[in-house]
Write an enzyme that holds these catalytic residues in place. Structure first.
Site, mmCIF file in Angstrom:
data_model
loop_
_atom_site.group_PDB
_atom_site.id
_atom_site.type_symbol
_atom_site.label_atom_id
_atom_site.label_comp_id
_atom_site.label_asym_id
_atom_site.label_seq_id
_atom_site.Cartn_x
_atom_site.Cartn_y
_atom_site.Cartn_z
ATOM 1 N N GLN A 280 -0.911 -8.909 1.219
ATOM 2 C CA GLN A 280 -1.697 -7.691 1.506
ATOM 3 C C GLN A 280 -0.996 -6.454 0.926
ATOM 4 O OE1 GLN A 280 -4.512 -6.504 2.489
ATOM 5 N NE2 GLN A 280 -5.443 -8.497 2.805
ATOM 6 N N SER A 281 -0.379 -6.594 -0.228
ATOM 7 C CA SER A 281 0.440 -5.517 -0.776
ATOM 8 C C SER A 281 -0.368 -4.309 -1.267
ATOM 9 C CB SER A 281 1.260 -6.084 -1.935
ATOM 10 O OG SER A 281 1.772 -5.042 -2.735
ATOM 11 N N ASN A 282 0.036 -3.128 -0.783
ATOM 12 C CA ASN A 282 -0.556 -1.875 -1.285
ATOM 13 C C ASN A 282 -0.081 -1.604 -2.705
ATOM 14 O OD1 ASN A 282 -1.788 -1.024 1.275
ATOM 15 N ND2 ASN A 282 0.327 -0.860 1.970
ATOM 16 N N CYS B 201 0.688 -3.837 -5.069
ATOM 17 C CA CYS B 201 -0.034 -4.659 -6.046
ATOM 18 C C CYS B 201 -1.460 -4.143 -6.246
ATOM 19 C CB CYS B 201 -0.025 -6.127 -5.627
ATOM 20 S SG CYS B 201 1.604 -6.875 -5.876
#
Ligand SMILES: *Cc1c(COP(=O)(O)O)cnc(C)c1O
Length: 361
Positions: A85-87, A89
């Site tokens: 759930q990376s912001n 990326c």
């Protein structure tokens, strides 16, 4: 002691090329109702959740410098990695599109964290990023060496295909791979100057900046700015995953690189870096009672959304520091809202459950 003037710092930062990707400056607004509710210092919120790039956040600021470096190095592809759930990326997936490029995202799946195509992962998919999900054996979190193995393999494959990939590590923080200067941190020294300028306009003196610390460059950039200009502003990073000593070291290493890159003649020591690891709770991305309370109170008093992974933990930290008397009436605190709100949605079930419980009390 002062090691540079604002003008010196501005000139040093402006030597680095950047591409316009974010809406800057972001607002600095007073959160009167929240301050009143907490019965402590004046609180101002620096709205870096409003940087604009694909739902905003601190990565938009970093990518202005990093994408300029991508262009300078004539790369045709960006490869990076982080959690599912990376912001970071998601922001990379958006930024490359603006420059007519593609990204390959190596995303780690971890037990207990949402992994459906929602929130940031959905956005990565909409941007048509090349998504590679890595999982550990038996559903466990993948090991660091396995993630790096996957990264290396993909880099080789792409080079063999004739691509010139720009490889940048999680959060755009640590110097290494294609990023030879601490560009993420430099963007936050820039943000520190932006905060000071707004503070002057609003006739306030900022005693402390409080924010969520993850891969370390947001804090490193702020800490370098604060120390260079005389150290009157405390920068407190609330860790969202790492232990205090490891985080301090991480931030310290990036801060040293930042001082070098900005050609500042200034010492820095681990003692200059303040990280608190008391608000991590059960671990990275794990919601708990305190984080949910922080989301609820900020929403109810200010109409502002925090995210479950980063900013809610930082706000839970700020609330506790006020309760403990570390921050007091008469002081002025800037809470740096680093974004992350797309992650609210994949957390909906746990959030609903915890908000219901919190309302009962
Ligand atoms: C990445 C991120 C942070 C942490 O910033 P670092 O520079 O990695 O320490 C904080 N908040 C949000 C919402 C983020 O996405």
């Amino acid at each position: 002691m002062k090691f540079a003037s604002e003008k010196n710092l501005r000139m040093a930062i402006d030597k680095f090329p950047r591409i316009k990707l974010a809406y800057l400056p972001t607002p600095l607004e007073e959160a009167k109702a929240l301050s009143e509710k907490l019965g402590g210092p004046r609180i101002f919120i620096k709205r870096d959740d409003q940087t604009g790039l694909a739902f905003g956040g601190n990565k938009g600021r970093k990518l202005e410098f990093i994408m300029a470096d991508v262009m300078k190095k004539k790369a045709d592809l960006v490869i990076t990695w982080a959690g599912i759930q990376s912001n970071w990326c998601r922001s990379v997936a958006a930024a490359v599109r603006k420059l007519g490029m593609k990204s390959i995202l190596i995303l780690s799946k971890r037990p207990g964290l949402p992994a459906d195509y929602d929130g940031n992962l959905l956005l990565d998919y909409i941007f048509d990023a090349d998504i590679r999900i890595v999982e550990g054996e038996g559903g466990k979190a993948p090991k660091e060496e396995d993630i790096m193995g996957t990264v290396n393999k993909i880099v080789e494959e792409e080079r063999r295909k004739g691509h010139n990939p720009y490889i940048v590590s999680v959060g755009g923080s640590s110097v290494g791979w294609s990023m030879t200067e601490p560009l993420g941190a430099i963007s936050y020294t820039d943000a520190f100057l932006e905060i000071l300028k707004q503070a002057k306009e609003q006739k306030i003196k900022v005693d402390a900046v409080v924010h969520a610390s993850g891969s370390g460059s947001t804090q490193a950039g702020l800490a370098v700015g604060a120390k260079a200009l005389g150290g009157i502003t405390e920068v407190t990073g609330i860790s969202v995953s790492g232990k205090k000593d490891a985080m301090v070291n991480e931030v310290y290493e990036i801060a040293k690189e930042t001082i070098k890159a900005l050609r500042l003649n200034m010492p820095i020591a681990p003692e200059d870096i303040i990280v608190l690891d008391d608000y991590v709770g059960e671990g990275y991305g794990m919601l708990n009672k305190e984080t949910t309370e922080a989301i609820r109170i900020t929403a109810e008093t200010e109409g502002i959304l925090l995210d479950p992974v980063y900013t809610a933990k930082a706000m839970a930290g700020l609330m506790d520091l006020i309760k403990l008397g570390h921050f007091k009436k008469g002081q002025t605190i800037v809470f740096l809202h680093t974004g992350g709100t797309p992650a609210l949605f994949p957390y909906r079930e746990k959030l609903l459950e915890l908000i219901k419980e919190s309302k009962k009390q």
